[in-house]
Design an enzyme around this catalytic site. Structure first.
Site, PDB file in Angstrom:
ATOM      1  N   GLU A   1      49.898  17.790  37.673  1.00 29.88           N
ATOM      2  CA  GLU A   1      49.072  18.740  38.416  1.00 29.88           C
ATOM      3  C   GLU A   1      49.454  18.679  39.894  1.00 29.88           C
ATOM      4  O   GLU A   1      49.358  17.630  40.526  1.00 29.88           O
ATOM      5  CB  GLU A   1      47.586  18.399  38.234  1.00 29.88           C
ATOM      6  CG  GLU A   1      46.683  19.421  38.891  1.00 29.88           C
ATOM      7  CD  GLU A   1      45.208  19.218  38.560  1.00 29.88           C
ATOM      8  OE1 GLU A   1      44.716  18.087  38.722  1.00 29.88           O
ATOM      9  OE2 GLU A   1      44.559  20.200  38.160  1.00 29.88           O
TER      10      GLU A   1
ATOM     11  N   CYS B   1      41.592  23.914  39.440  1.00 32.41           N
ATOM     12  CA  CYS B   1      41.825  23.052  38.284  1.00 32.41           C
ATOM     13  C   CYS B   1      42.420  23.844  37.119  1.00 32.41           C
ATOM     14  O   CYS B   1      43.192  23.310  36.335  1.00 32.41           O
ATOM     15  CB  CYS B   1      40.548  22.336  37.878  1.00 32.41           C
ATOM     16  SG  CYS B   1      39.161  23.433  37.683  1.00 32.41           S
TER      17      CYS B   1
ATOM     18  N   LYS C   1      27.833  13.338  45.841  1.00 34.50           N
ATOM     19  CA  LYS C   1      28.823  12.948  46.845  1.00 34.50           C
ATOM     20  C   LYS C   1      29.906  14.011  46.938  1.00 34.50           C
ATOM     21  O   LYS C   1      30.759  14.137  46.072  1.00 34.50           O
ATOM     22  CB  LYS C   1      29.489  11.614  46.516  1.00 34.50           C
ATOM     23  CG  LYS C   1      30.316  11.140  47.714  1.00 34.50           C
ATOM     24  CD  LYS C   1      31.376  10.100  47.379  1.00 34.50           C
ATOM     25  CE  LYS C   1      32.741  10.673  47.124  1.00 34.50           C
ATOM     26  NZ  LYS C   1      33.368  11.405  48.238  1.00 34.50           N
TER      27      LYS C   1
ATOM     28  N   GLU D   1      35.648  16.522  34.415  1.00 36.53           N
ATOM     29  CA  GLU D   1      36.469  17.735  34.473  1.00 36.53           C
ATOM     30  C   GLU D   1      37.672  17.398  35.333  1.00 36.53           C
ATOM     31  O   GLU D   1      37.540  17.221  36.538  1.00 36.53           O
ATOM     32  CB  GLU D   1      35.639  18.888  35.060  1.00 36.53           C
ATOM     33  CG  GLU D   1      36.165  20.248  34.644  1.00 36.53           C
ATOM     34  CD  GLU D   1      37.236  20.771  35.565  1.00 36.53           C
ATOM     35  OE1 GLU D   1      38.384  20.251  35.518  1.00 36.53           O
ATOM     36  OE2 GLU D   1      36.917  21.696  36.324  1.00 36.53           O
TER      37      GLU D   1
HETATM   38  P1  NAP Z   1      39.978  12.690  43.742  1.00 40.23           P
HETATM   39  O1  NAP Z   1      40.384  11.470  44.488  1.00 40.23           O
HETATM   40  O2  NAP Z   1      39.888  12.635  42.278  1.00 40.23           O
HETATM   41  O3  NAP Z   1      38.586  13.144  44.370  1.00 40.23           O
HETATM   42  C1  NAP Z   1      37.502  13.735  43.692  1.00 40.23           C
HETATM   43  C2  NAP Z   1      36.202  13.064  44.116  1.00 40.23           C
HETATM   44  O4  NAP Z   1      36.138  11.723  43.609  1.00 40.23           O
HETATM   45  C3  NAP Z   1      36.039  12.922  45.618  1.00 40.23           C
HETATM   46  O5  NAP Z   1      34.686  13.088  45.951  1.00 40.23           O
HETATM   47  C4  NAP Z   1      36.515  11.505  45.828  1.00 40.23           C
HETATM   48  O6  NAP Z   1      36.141  10.932  47.053  1.00 40.23           O
HETATM   49  C5  NAP Z   1      35.901  10.805  44.659  1.00 40.23           C
HETATM   50  N1  NAP Z   1      36.510   9.513  44.334  1.00 40.23           N
HETATM   51  C6  NAP Z   1      37.762   9.067  44.628  1.00 40.23           C
HETATM   52  N2  NAP Z   1      37.947   7.813  44.151  1.00 40.23           N
HETATM   53  C7  NAP Z   1      36.794   7.456  43.541  1.00 40.23           C
HETATM   54  C8  NAP Z   1      36.357   6.281  42.850  1.00 40.23           C
HETATM   55  N3  NAP Z   1      37.159   5.224  42.678  1.00 40.23           N
HETATM   56  N4  NAP Z   1      35.108   6.253  42.342  1.00 40.23           N
HETATM   57  C9  NAP Z   1      34.289   7.307  42.485  1.00 40.23           C
HETATM   58  N5  NAP Z   1      34.634   8.447  43.144  1.00 40.23           N
HETATM   59  C10 NAP Z   1      35.877   8.519  43.660  1.00 40.23           C
HETATM   60  O7  NAP Z   1      40.922  13.866  44.131  1.00 40.23           O
HETATM   61  P2  NAP Z   1      41.682  14.038  45.534  1.00 40.23           P
HETATM   62  O8  NAP Z   1      42.210  12.740  46.038  1.00 40.23           O
HETATM   63  O9  NAP Z   1      40.789  14.728  46.450  1.00 40.23           O
HETATM   64  O10 NAP Z   1      42.881  14.981  45.096  1.00 40.23           O
HETATM   65  C11 NAP Z   1      44.025  14.413  44.448  1.00 40.23           C
HETATM   66  C12 NAP Z   1      44.481  15.266  43.311  1.00 40.23           C
HETATM   67  O11 NAP Z   1      43.460  15.381  42.339  1.00 40.23           O
HETATM   68  C13 NAP Z   1      44.808  16.712  43.632  1.00 40.23           C
HETATM   69  O12 NAP Z   1      46.048  16.892  44.166  1.00 40.23           O
HETATM   70  C14 NAP Z   1      44.648  17.351  42.286  1.00 40.23           C
HETATM   71  O13 NAP Z   1      45.798  17.191  41.504  1.00 40.23           O
HETATM   72  C15 NAP Z   1      43.522  16.610  41.673  1.00 40.23           C
HETATM   73  N6  NAP Z   1      42.240  17.330  41.826  1.00 40.23           N
HETATM   74  C16 NAP Z   1      41.724  17.973  40.753  1.00 40.23           C
HETATM   75  C17 NAP Z   1      40.540  18.680  40.883  1.00 40.23           C
HETATM   76  C18 NAP Z   1      39.913  19.421  39.746  1.00 40.23           C
HETATM   77  O14 NAP Z   1      39.118  20.306  39.960  1.00 40.23           O
HETATM   78  N7  NAP Z   1      40.193  19.067  38.527  1.00 40.23           N
HETATM   79  C19 NAP Z   1      39.898  18.737  42.105  1.00 40.23           C
HETATM   80  C20 NAP Z   1      40.432  18.044  43.182  1.00 40.23           C
HETATM   81  C21 NAP Z   1      41.597  17.352  43.025  1.00 40.23           C
HETATM   82  P3  NAP Z   1      37.144  11.193  48.284  1.00 40.23           P
HETATM   83  O15 NAP Z   1      36.838  12.552  48.714  1.00 40.23           O
HETATM   84  O16 NAP Z   1      36.822  10.177  49.302  1.00 40.23           O
HETATM   85  O17 NAP Z   1      38.530  11.010  47.753  1.00 40.23           O
END
Ligand code: NAP
Ligand code: MG
Length: 493
Positions: free
Chosen positions: A389, A291, A182, A257
């Site tokens: 972050e 990240c 996904k 991660e």
């Molecule tokens: P996120 O919500 O953690 O999204 C990562 C992935 O998880 C996306 O595919 C997301 O779908 C999915 N997801 C969200 N809620 C879920 C759930 N309850 N169960 C299973 N999968 C789920 O991150 P984001 O909202 O895009 O970004 C928010 C913050 O996360 C950023 O500002 C940053 O601080 C952090 N982040 C960290 C990394 C890293 O590499 N460590 C990468 C991205 C973001 P959706 O796309 O629909 O949300």
């Protein structure tokens, strides 16, 4: 009559069981170009029905049909063909990635090349997954066999869309697993393009399924599905913790991660010019949406004022621009949500520290989610901008007195993904390497990442390692086999 109707955005199908399909209820959601704020495509909004379909396909492909019969050589060749195809389509993929994510085209080209390299690496590794003979004290042959875990759910973020897909899919395929990937809702396009290469490369239907949707309605049902054996996740700490809880019900294998707040540490004896470049590169590459971003910049007091000044002066020269212009060094942030989030941290930073550079939206663009590369200094390590972050081009510069203080500050966050140390004193650098609580430590550099070397975090940055031989371990089970060589087996009855 002359008014031209605007072309409706391209609709991409998703990929389940070897077929390009809509979602069960035929709903779509828009994908936005962050440099224009316009809809550039639409993709299916998968819900639980689609998740069930994809998991059923992955489970069937794991249990029967051609896939369990493939040899390691077969799987290796499939991976090499996928790598070759990515290289062939690289110009198109890089352009699509840059437009969809906002990253500069030059960086997108590196990413696509790295994705191909990842498939090549695991293509070679498919035939190097070895079992062993255990020296048990009996007339028996004791073996450890390595077998694929089963059905893997792979949930990825938007910062390196195709590369994160490659890090997850390539080792899983090499191991003989089947997958449901996904992509992030913001950046699904290169993964959907990639779906069209799978059958040509010889992958049987159902081995890789790629479904698009939202975290709550698509990711969550995937994580709790009883036929999913393993979840591999990259993203926010908050979602990672929810995934770990949800996976507990059926004791799924989990790897996480979850990003970090990585320290980039500069001692006074470091080469000054390289240090300034390294500080900027460490935190601003990919708009800071990384990240392992070196978002806490720790600087020894004797060079601190000069360092802040030189770094800020150079930050102001970073060329922001549309992702497809080759001169662009920083593009827009990925989405309106991320823009708002980073803007709020910029405002917070003005209360928690002093502004050395940037601090707002970029005034040069009327449209697009552009923010200025931002540097705050005199930040206390306990401030929110030093602990949370941000995932954008925002750096917090923190002074330190000596090695002991640098180390204390560096380790004082809940995260432990990465760190970097800059010094020409190898004794000091190595002492720091040993004492830093982080999964990746660079010396006199920050950010180079190689498929041959392990990637993953300590503490709340997650667990499990991607890349290298470590990456494939996470997709393997170990089976103990005992072959009795006595005519009469041992027994009491
Ligand atoms: P996120 O919500 O953690 O999204 C990562 C992935 O998880 C996306 O595919 C997301 O779908 C999915 N997801 C969200 N809620 C879920 C759930 N309850 N169960 C299973 N999968 C789920 O991150 P984001 O909202 O895009 O970004 C928010 C913050 O996360 C950023 O500002 C940053 O601080 C952090 N982040 C960290 C990394 C890293 O590499 N460590 C990468 C991205 C973001 P959706 O796309 O629909 O949300
Ligand atoms: Mg999200």
């Amino acid at each position: 009559m002359a008014s031209e109707a605007k072309a409706s955005p391209r609709r991409y199908p998703m990929y389940i069981n070897g077929e390009f399909v809509e979602s069960a209820d035929k709903k779509y959601f828009p994908v936005v170009d962050p440099s224009t704020e316009e809809v550039m495509a639409e993709v299916p909004e998968a819900n639980e029905t689609d998740v069930n379909r994809a998991v059923a396909a992955a489970k069937a492909a794991f249990d029967s049909g051609a896939w369990p019969q493939t040899t390691a050589q077969d799987r290796g060749r499939i991976l090499f063909r996928l790598a070759e195809r990515i290289r062939k389509e690289a110009p198109h993929l890089a352009e699509l990635e840059a437009r969809n994510s906002g990253k500069p085209i030059v960086e997108a080209e590196y990413d696509i090349n790295d994705a191909a390299t990842c498939f090549e690496y695991y293509g070679g590794m498919a035939t190097k997954i070895l079992g062993q003979v255990n020296p048990v004290p009996d007339n028996a042959l004791s073996l450890s066999l390595r077998e694929p875990i089963g059905v893997a759910a792979q949930i990825i973020p938007w910062n390196y869309p195709l590369l994160m897909a490659a890090w997850k899919l390539a080792p899983a395929i090499a191991a003989g697993c089947t997958c449901i990937l996904k992509p992030a809702e913001q950046t699904p396009l290169t993964a959907l393009e990639f779906a069209s290469y799978l059958a040509d490369a010889g992958l049987p239907a159902g081995v890789v399924n790629i479904i698009t949707g939202f975290g709550e309605t698509c990711g969550a049902p995937l994580v709790k599905h009883p036929d999913v054996d393993k979840v591999a996740f990259t993203g926010s700490a908050e979602v990672g913790k929810a995934i770990m809880r949800a996976a507990a019900d059926t004791v799924k294998r989990v790897t996480l991660e979850l990003g970090g707040k990585s320290p980039n540490i500069f001692f006074a004896d470091a080469d000054f010019e390289s240090a300034i470049d390294g500080a900027l590169f460490g935190v601003f590459i990919n708009q800071g949406e990384v990240c392992s971003a070196g978002s806490r910049i720790l600087v020894e007091k004797s060079i601190y004022p000069k360092f802040v000044e030189a770094m800020s002066a150079k930050a102001k020269t970073i060329r922001l621009g549309p992702p497809l212009e080759r001169e662009t060094k920083m593009g827009p942030l990925v989405s309106k949500d991320q823009f708002d989030r980073v803007r709020s941290y910029q405002e917070l930073g003005k209360k928690e520290g002093k502004v050395a550079a940037g601090g707002g939206r970029s005034a040069s663009f009327k449209r697009g989610y552009y923010v200025e590369p931002t540097i705050f200094y005199d930040v206390d390590n306990t401030a929110r901008i030093a602990q949370e972050e941000i995932f954008g081009p925002v750096a917090a510069v923190i002074p330190f007195a000596d090695e002991a203080e640098a180390l204390r500050i560096a380790n004082a966050t809940p995260y432990g993904l990465a760190a970097a140390v800059w010094s020409r004193d190898i004794f000091k650098a190595f002492r720091m390497v040993k004492a830093l609580r982080a999964g990746i430590v660079w010396v006199n550099h920050m950010q180079p990442t190689y498929v041959e070397a392990p990637w993953g975090g300590y503490k709340q940055s997650g667990f499990g390692r991607e890349l290298g031989p470590w990456g494939i371990e996470e997709y393997l089970e170990t089976k103990q086999v005992h072959i009795n060589l006595n005519e009469q087996p041992i027994g009491w009855y």
